[in-house]
Design an enzyme around this catalytic site. Structure first.
Site, PDB file in Angstrom:
ATOM      1  N   HIS A   1       0.876  -1.186   0.000  1.00 35.96           N
ATOM      2  CA  HIS A   1       0.000   0.000   0.000  1.00 35.96           C
ATOM      3  C   HIS A   1       0.910   1.232   0.000  1.00 35.96           C
ATOM      4  CE1 HIS A   1      -3.748   2.061   1.772  1.00 35.96           C
ATOM      5  NE2 HIS A   1      -2.814   2.953   2.012  1.00 35.96           N
TER       6      HIS A   1
ATOM      7  N   CYS B   1      -3.826  10.598   4.478  1.00 36.95           N
ATOM      8  CA  CYS B   1      -4.333  10.360   5.834  1.00 36.95           C
ATOM      9  C   CYS B   1      -4.247  11.668   6.602  1.00 36.95           C
ATOM     10  CB  CYS B   1      -3.500   9.273   6.515  1.00 36.95           C
ATOM     11  SG  CYS B   1      -3.992   8.991   8.229  1.00 36.95           S
TER      12      CYS B   1
ATOM     13  N   ASN C   1      -2.794   7.986  -2.643  1.00 38.68           N
ATOM     14  CA  ASN C   1      -2.257   6.666  -2.959  1.00 38.68           C
ATOM     15  C   ASN C   1      -1.784   6.679  -4.406  1.00 38.68           C
ATOM     16  OD1 ASN C   1      -4.704   6.219  -0.992  1.00 38.68           O
ATOM     17  ND2 ASN C   1      -3.360   4.467  -0.751  1.00 38.68           N
TER      18      ASN C   1
HETATM   19  P1  HMG Z   1     -10.995   7.530  21.197  1.00 43.92           P
HETATM   20  O1  HMG Z   1     -11.440   8.942  21.367  1.00 43.92           O
HETATM   21  O2  HMG Z   1      -9.794   7.076  21.926  1.00 43.92           O
HETATM   22  O3  HMG Z   1     -12.184   6.494  21.423  1.00 43.92           O
HETATM   23  O4  HMG Z   1     -10.788   7.296  19.621  1.00 43.92           O
HETATM   24  P2  HMG Z   1     -13.142   6.219  22.634  1.00 43.92           P
HETATM   25  O5  HMG Z   1     -13.372   4.746  22.631  1.00 43.92           O
HETATM   26  O6  HMG Z   1     -12.633   6.872  23.871  1.00 43.92           O
HETATM   27  O7  HMG Z   1     -14.491   6.931  22.188  1.00 43.92           O
HETATM   28  C1  HMG Z   1     -14.634   8.339  22.060  1.00 43.92           C
HETATM   29  C2  HMG Z   1     -15.950   8.660  21.392  1.00 43.92           C
HETATM   30  O8  HMG Z   1     -15.957   8.133  20.068  1.00 43.92           O
HETATM   31  C3  HMG Z   1     -17.149   8.007  22.107  1.00 43.92           C
HETATM   32  O9  HMG Z   1     -18.263   8.855  21.865  1.00 43.92           O
HETATM   33  C4  HMG Z   1     -17.364   6.740  21.329  1.00 43.92           C
HETATM   34  O10 HMG Z   1     -18.674   6.240  21.370  1.00 43.92           O
HETATM   35  C5  HMG Z   1     -17.013   7.180  19.916  1.00 43.92           C
HETATM   36  P3  HMG Z   1     -18.858   9.765  23.058  1.00 43.92           P
HETATM   37  O11 HMG Z   1     -19.171   8.797  24.156  1.00 43.92           O
HETATM   38  O12 HMG Z   1     -17.744  10.725  23.402  1.00 43.92           O
HETATM   39  O13 HMG Z   1     -20.038  10.433  22.413  1.00 43.92           O
HETATM   40  N1  HMG Z   1     -16.561   6.062  19.089  1.00 43.92           N
HETATM   41  C6  HMG Z   1     -17.100   5.729  17.908  1.00 43.92           C
HETATM   42  N2  HMG Z   1     -18.126   6.247  17.203  1.00 43.92           N
HETATM   43  C7  HMG Z   1     -18.431   5.658  16.045  1.00 43.92           C
HETATM   44  N3  HMG Z   1     -17.761   4.588  15.536  1.00 43.92           N
HETATM   45  C8  HMG Z   1     -16.735   4.043  16.219  1.00 43.92           C
HETATM   46  C9  HMG Z   1     -16.380   4.625  17.457  1.00 43.92           C
HETATM   47  N4  HMG Z   1     -15.432   4.320  18.360  1.00 43.92           N
HETATM   48  C10 HMG Z   1     -15.548   5.202  19.355  1.00 43.92           C
HETATM   49  N5  HMG Z   1     -16.089   2.988  15.719  1.00 43.92           N
HETATM   50  C11 HMG Z   1     -10.816   5.835  17.723  1.00 43.92           C
HETATM   51  C12 HMG Z   1     -10.312   6.074  19.133  1.00 43.92           C
HETATM   52  C13 HMG Z   1     -10.010   4.684  17.184  1.00 43.92           C
HETATM   53  C14 HMG Z   1     -12.285   5.477  17.794  1.00 43.92           C
HETATM   54  C15 HMG Z   1     -10.625   7.132  16.891  1.00 43.92           C
HETATM   55  O14 HMG Z   1      -9.324   7.621  17.074  1.00 43.92           O
HETATM   56  C16 HMG Z   1     -10.862   6.875  15.426  1.00 43.92           C
HETATM   57  O15 HMG Z   1     -11.971   6.598  15.002  1.00 43.92           O
HETATM   58  N6  HMG Z   1      -9.794   6.945  14.599  1.00 43.92           N
HETATM   59  C17 HMG Z   1      -9.885   6.657  13.190  1.00 43.92           C
HETATM   60  C18 HMG Z   1      -8.735   7.271  12.479  1.00 43.92           C
HETATM   61  C19 HMG Z   1      -8.772   6.916  11.007  1.00 43.92           C
HETATM   62  O16 HMG Z   1      -9.759   6.448  10.491  1.00 43.92           O
HETATM   63  N7  HMG Z   1      -7.627   7.169  10.307  1.00 43.92           N
HETATM   64  C20 HMG Z   1      -7.527   6.932   8.913  1.00 43.92           C
HETATM   65  C21 HMG Z   1      -7.502   5.473   8.565  1.00 43.92           C
HETATM   66  S1  HMG Z   1      -5.916   4.723   8.747  1.00 43.92           S
HETATM   67  C22 HMG Z   1      -5.091   5.116   7.277  1.00 43.92           C
HETATM   68  O17 HMG Z   1      -5.571   5.910   6.505  1.00 43.92           O
HETATM   69  C23 HMG Z   1      -3.830   4.366   6.954  1.00 43.92           C
HETATM   70  C24 HMG Z   1      -4.046   3.286   5.887  1.00 43.92           C
HETATM   71  O18 HMG Z   1      -4.539   3.829   4.688  1.00 43.92           O
HETATM   72  C25 HMG Z   1      -2.702   2.569   5.612  1.00 43.92           C
HETATM   73  C26 HMG Z   1      -1.560   3.550   5.345  1.00 43.92           C
HETATM   74  O19 HMG Z   1      -1.656   4.364   4.409  1.00 43.92           O
HETATM   75  O20 HMG Z   1      -0.584   3.460   6.081  1.00 43.92           O
HETATM   76  C27 HMG Z   1      -5.025   2.229   6.355  1.00 43.92           C
HETATM   77 MG    MG Z   2      -3.348   4.794   3.184  1.00 42.98          MG
END
Ligand code: HMG
Ligand code: MG
Length: 297
Positions: A205, A238, A247
């Site tokens: 990737h 990201c 990408n």
């Molecule tokens: P957190 O704040 O530590 O989570 O985030 P938490 O468990 O303490 O929850 C905080 C709040 O978020 C709560 O809501 C939860 O209910 C809610 P509140 O009670 O405050 O109202 N929550 C959610 N809501 C909906 N769906 C969920 C969810 N989980 C918790 N699944 C967390 C931790 C991981 C959730 C957050 O940091 C997050 O969602 N991060 C996502 C980041 C992301 O998507 N990044 C991009 C993708 S990775 C990428 O692009 C790389 C890749 O392409 C490969 C590469 O290129 O290297 C894959």
């Molecule tokens: Mg990526």
């Protein structure tokens, strides 16, 4: 070694997640359907993550239920935790991807926990997935460098990839999140991981920040990898990786693979038209191969 390369089209997820303006749900759905119609067998559709983390994909449920799913095409979605898994399953997702990194600093910014904590978080997700017969892909980010910590030791990449594999991930995608990798380093990293995980289970990737992605893919194909992630029109980036661009463009990858005598099942003309359409919708540039194909037709 097989002559077929599986392209994992990540445009609707990785490609759109960082776009600053809200993209209408119907445009996302049309993009996914058009990509599947081009012959892509795997189209990563969206992410069931926390909305404040990735506002652009806050309509994940809406997108997923509206897709007219083409038989034989897989539509994996990203889930960061059990909550994400439950949301994805509630709308009928049959394949998921979990994601962590080889760099502690990046993981903290991206998913707000350490690498060890992320693996603990995935354990119940993987258990549920096993019971539900849901295929899980595991992503390792920052495999060739980190925007916060710089160098990332290959041994760390191997350790995290092994942990995901042992936890039950069917496939491990090795992500050069900020596109700093160069061919020899990319190949050496892949070969180090392939010492303990079969090459058929690995995917690459590459983001194209420094224009190295195609060369890196070529080097990894020579080492035997046959699953390549890419994004139509080179969309993407990201939000937690400063300066990371899109990408590698799917059009460019398919053009290169065809030239190497490898098959993908993708219709390059339809793909170029799809890339042209979505680039126009988002006001983004076309891919190199996409532009050339459109001009010759
Ligand atoms: P957190 O704040 O530590 O989570 O985030 P938490 O468990 O303490 O929850 C905080 C709040 O978020 C709560 O809501 C939860 O209910 C809610 P509140 O009670 O405050 O109202 N929550 C959610 N809501 C909906 N769906 C969920 C969810 N989980 C918790 N699944 C967390 C931790 C991981 C959730 C957050 O940091 C997050 O969602 N991060 C996502 C980041 C992301 O998507 N990044 C991009 C993708 S990775 C990428 O692009 C790389 C890749 O392409 C490969 C590469 O290129 O290297 C894959
Ligand atoms: Mg990526």
């Amino acid at each position: 070694m097989t002559d077929h390369v599986t392209i994992v089209e990540v445009g609707p997820r990785d490609g759109l997640q960082n776009e600053p303006y809200t993209i209408p749900t119907e445009v996302k759905v049309e993009l996914i359907e058009r990509l599947a119609a081009c012959g892509l067998g795997v189209v990563e559709a969206t992410s069931f993550v926390a909305a404040p983390a990735i506002p652009q994909l806050a309509d994940a449920e809406d997108v997923f239920v509206r897709i007219d799913r083409k038989p034989g095409v897989r539509y994996p979605v990203l889930v960061p935790n059990l909550k994400g898994y439950e949301r994805a399953r509630a709308v009928g997702a049959e394949e998921i991807a979990v994601f962590t990194a080889a760099s502690e600093a990046f993981n903290q910014k991206n998913i707000n926990c350490s690498i060890a904590e992320s693996l603990e978080r995935f354990a119940p997700v993987l258990e549920r997935a096993r019971n539900d017969q849901v295929r899980v892909r595991g992503y390792v980010s920052t495999v060739l460098g980190c925007p916060y910590q710089g160098e990332v030791p290959v041994a760390e990449v191997v350790r995290v990839a092994e942990a995901l594999h042992e936890a039950g991930c069917a496939e491990i995608s090795l992500g050069d999140t900020i596109g700093v990798g160069t061919p020899s380093k990319a190949r050496a990293m892949l070969e180090a991981v392939a010492e303990s995980i079969p090459m058929e289970r690995l995917a690459v990737h590459f983001h194209d920040t420094y224009g190295q992605a195609l060369a890196n893919i070529h080097a990894c194909l020579e080492a035997g990898v046959r699953v390549v992630d890419s994004s139509v029109a080179g969309l993407g980036g990201c939000p937690y990786a400063r300066g990371a661009t899109g990408n590698v463009a799917t059009e460019d990858v398919v053009f290169m693979l065809e030239g190497m005598g490898l098959t993908t099942g993708v219709d390059l003309d339809s793909l170029a038209r799809t890339g042209d359409w979505i680039a126009g919708e988002l006001g983004r540039p076309r891919s190199r191969a996409g532009q050339a194909i459109l001009k010759r037709n």
